[in-house]
Design an enzyme around this catalytic site. Structure first.
Site, short mmCIF file in Angstrom:
data_model
loop_
_atom_site.label_atom_id
_atom_site.label_comp_id
_atom_site.label_asym_id
_atom_site.label_seq_id
_atom_site.Cartn_x
_atom_site.Cartn_y
_atom_site.Cartn_z
N LYS A 1 4.14 0.76 9.59
CA LYS A 1 4.34 1.99 8.83
C LYS A 1 3.74 3.19 9.56
CE LYS A 1 2.92 0.09 4.96
NZ LYS A 1 2.50 -0.10 3.57
N GLU B 1 0.88 -1.17 0.00
CA GLU B 1 0.00 0.00 0.00
C GLU B 1 0.92 1.22 0.00
OE1 GLU B 1 -2.77 0.13 3.26
OE2 GLU B 1 -3.48 2.10 2.62
N ARG C 1 4.91 -12.94 9.59
CA ARG C 1 5.62 -11.70 9.27
C ARG C 1 6.94 -11.65 10.04
NH1 ARG C 1 3.53 -6.48 9.71
NH2 ARG C 1 1.71 -7.20 8.62
#
Ligand code: ATP
Ligand code: MG
Length: 570
Positions: free
Chosen positions: A280, A42, A270
């Site tokens: 982020k 994204e 992850r």
């Protein structure tokens, strides 16, 4: 924590579970044996080391099985996205050495197709427009053990739903006044299946589609359908999406036709690293609040930060390979990342002389005005790196803490009456010191043994003394600023404290700036990004803002291999 001996072993490893799935699919001729993956960031921030893991996985699996990988920007949220991020993401992926096929793609390129499919789902009686607010809808969701409540708008007719959805698109309604929901099952044990929202109204400017749309698809709806449009065979994502998988499949089921590629979602753990944050949102907060000097601050776990710090793509890829692909979440020691860059630079970096905290030394019996160029190895780990010459003279700089006037026992560096070897040069002996009015040493007087020059073949050149120091010729030295880094956080899990904000754990000593460093002259020509080993000090790389008259270096990593040492102990 992972088993460290396992992690250090870079030998051929066995197939990870994703490769096993892919191999089985190929054997079964699923999707005609094609392997097509995508990396779907994204564009709402810069890529970090966790993304590197996903990049290495997605591009690596496709490459291994003769497949392809798309870069697709998941740009369904106009509010947080920006072209600055689109550009940086592409730069970082290329720098890592990955190549996507064709042009970068954008979920926003599919908005029309996604809209058409939403109309089809409405026509099939499987989606409806809900006039309730997001808060009410969320209250009606129920709990994992209690079924949700059906919306009073759930039984709207197909005609009414279609009409309202078209009017949503046409911009007739304000933000939040209506949503389109999938009509699945309000009693499903999986909360994500309780009539999830497919579209919301958002009158916002999008970085690509501008003001063309005022309704935007939700991630769960857009993602799988975008995979389908691109013919993605294996849609690899992180574990938190496991519970979304039935929804991913449900949306695909609505549009899937035989003879097309049917994407399959597979989840992996992850990457979590200790002593850092990797969301982020949190990284953006550090940037916005100026707690770091931008996304490329060398203390950041971003790809651009690591690059500026002096990390190489090879080291990052090796790191990603080492940690492997697991199905369970775990935490990786940041020492393993440091181990990977140290190992890579040990092979590649030219060894140079640099003095970070200089003190002057004069060799009283060395002829005034004499200059010699002494040979030194560029890299003892790599013979092909060759040799070079470094200037020597009567006045030198050495490291202030390589001298002690009153040394303890077993101090093998320089002290009055004691001998040391100057690396690639002579054996010297300290005779006395000069101090300023405050008693601070300002000059060390030495004598040298003229016969002892390294490599000269004389008996004295082979003489062993306990300490070897690095040095720079004062007359030839060039000035530089050197920045030392420590961990950005002083807690192993800064974001893991329920009642304390992660910023409370910022390490106040994470940056030290040394302005008075002295380097050997050949470093005047070093190019931005180039990495060196400063003898005895560590690995350093030229900062991107470095100029010939204003040299800037960043410390990449120390020499000491605390992580591997610890491993040997265990
Ligand atoms: P963040 O939580 O940092 O905002 P994200 O998952 O929202 O990250 P995306 O831009 O959506 O970020 O991520 C792009 C791809 O990278 C996704 O497939 C995502 O699963 C993967 N990814 C993100 N963070 C990690 C991580 N820490 N380890 C492995 N893969 C990751
Ligand atoms: Mg995301």
């Amino acid at each position: 924590m992972e088993d460290k001996s396992e992690l250090l072993n870079s030998e051929e490893r066995s197939l990870n579970f994703i490769e096993q799935i892919v191999e089985t699919d190929i054997q079964n001729k699923k999707n005609k044996g094609l392997v097509y993956t995508r990396f779907p960031p994204e564009p709402n921030g810069y890529l970090h080391i966790g993304h590197a893991k996903s990049i290495v996985l997605n591009f690596g699996v496709a490459q291994k099985y003769g497949g392809k990988t798309n870069l697709r920007f998941d740009d369904t949220n106009p509010v947080t996205e920006d072209t600055e991020y689109v550009d940086s993401i592409q730069e970082d992926i290329k720098w890592l050495g990955a190549e996507w096929v064709g042009e970068a793609r954008y979920a926003s390129d599919y908005f029309e197709q996604l809209y058409q499919w939403a109309e089809k789902i409405i026509l099939d009686g499987k989606a409806y427009v809900d006039d309730q607010s997001a808060e009410i809808i969320s209250q009606q969701k129920g709990t994992p053990t209690q079924p949700g409540t059906e919306s009073p708008y759930r039984s709207r007719s197909v005609e009414e739903n279609l009409d309202l959805f078209r009017r949503m698109r046409a911009g007739e309604f304000k933000n939040g006044v209506k949503v389109l929901r999938a009509k699945i099952d309000m009693a499903s044990p999986n909360m994500h299946m309780r009539d999830p929202i497919m579209y919301r109204i958002l009158h916002a400017h999008h970085h690509r589609t501008r003001d063309q749309w005022c309704i935007y698809p939700m991630y769960d709806y857009a993602h799988g359908q975008s995979d389908y449009i691109e013919g993605i065979t294996h849609s690899l994502c992180t574990l938190e999406f496991e519970v979304h998988r039935p929804l991913y499949d449900w949306f695909l089921e609505q549009i899937y036709t035989q003879e097309t590629v049917r994407p399959r979602q597979i989840e992996f753990a992850r990457l979590n690293l200790n002593y850092t944050v990797m969301s982020k949102r949190k990284l953006l907060e550090l940037v916005n609040k100026k707690l770091v000097n931008g996304w490329d601050d060398p203390r950041m776990p971003t790809i651009t930060g690591l690059r500026r710090r002096g990390y190489t793509p090879e080291a990052i890829r090796t790191f990603a390979d080492r940690i492997g692909i697991a199905r369970r979440d775990n935490i990786i020691d940041v020492g393993l990342l440091e181990f990977s860059i140290r190992e890579d630079l040990n092979k590649k970096a030219t060894r140079v002389m640099a003095v970070l905290d200089p003190i002057k030394l004069v060799i009283d019996n060395y002829p005034n005005g004499k200059e010699e160029w002494l040979e030194t190895e560029n890299n003892p780990e790599d013979e092909s790196a060759g040799k070079r010459k470094i200037p020597f003279g009567r006045e030198l700089f050495i490291e202030r803490d390589d001298f002690m006037e009153n040394p303890p026992k077993k101090y093998f560096r320089l002290s009055p009456g004691n001998e040391v070897r100057l690396k690639s040069a002579y054996i010297i002996k300290c005779v006395n010191v000069e101090k300023d009015e405050n008693g601070v040493i300002k000059l060390i007087h030495c004598t040298y043994d003229e016969e002892s020059r390294s490599g000269s073949g004389t008996e004295a050149s082979k003489r062993k003394v306990k300490g070897t120091l690095h040095w720079v010729s004062a007359q030839h030295a060039i000035d530089a600023e050197v920045r030392l880094y420590d961990r950005l956080f002083n807690d192993p899990d800064p974001a893991g404290h329920k009642d304390v904000d992660f910023k409370e754990f910022l390490n106040p000593d994470s940056l030290t700036i040394l302005k008075n460093c002295k380097l050997e002259p050949m470093l005047a020509n070093a190019k931005a990004g180039e990495g060196f080993q400063f003898q005895r000090l560590g690995y350093f790389s030229v900062d991107k803002d470095s100029m010939p008259n204003n040299l800037l270096f960043n410390k990449t990593v120390g020499l000491k291999d605390a992580w591997a040492k610890e491993m040997v102990k265990e």
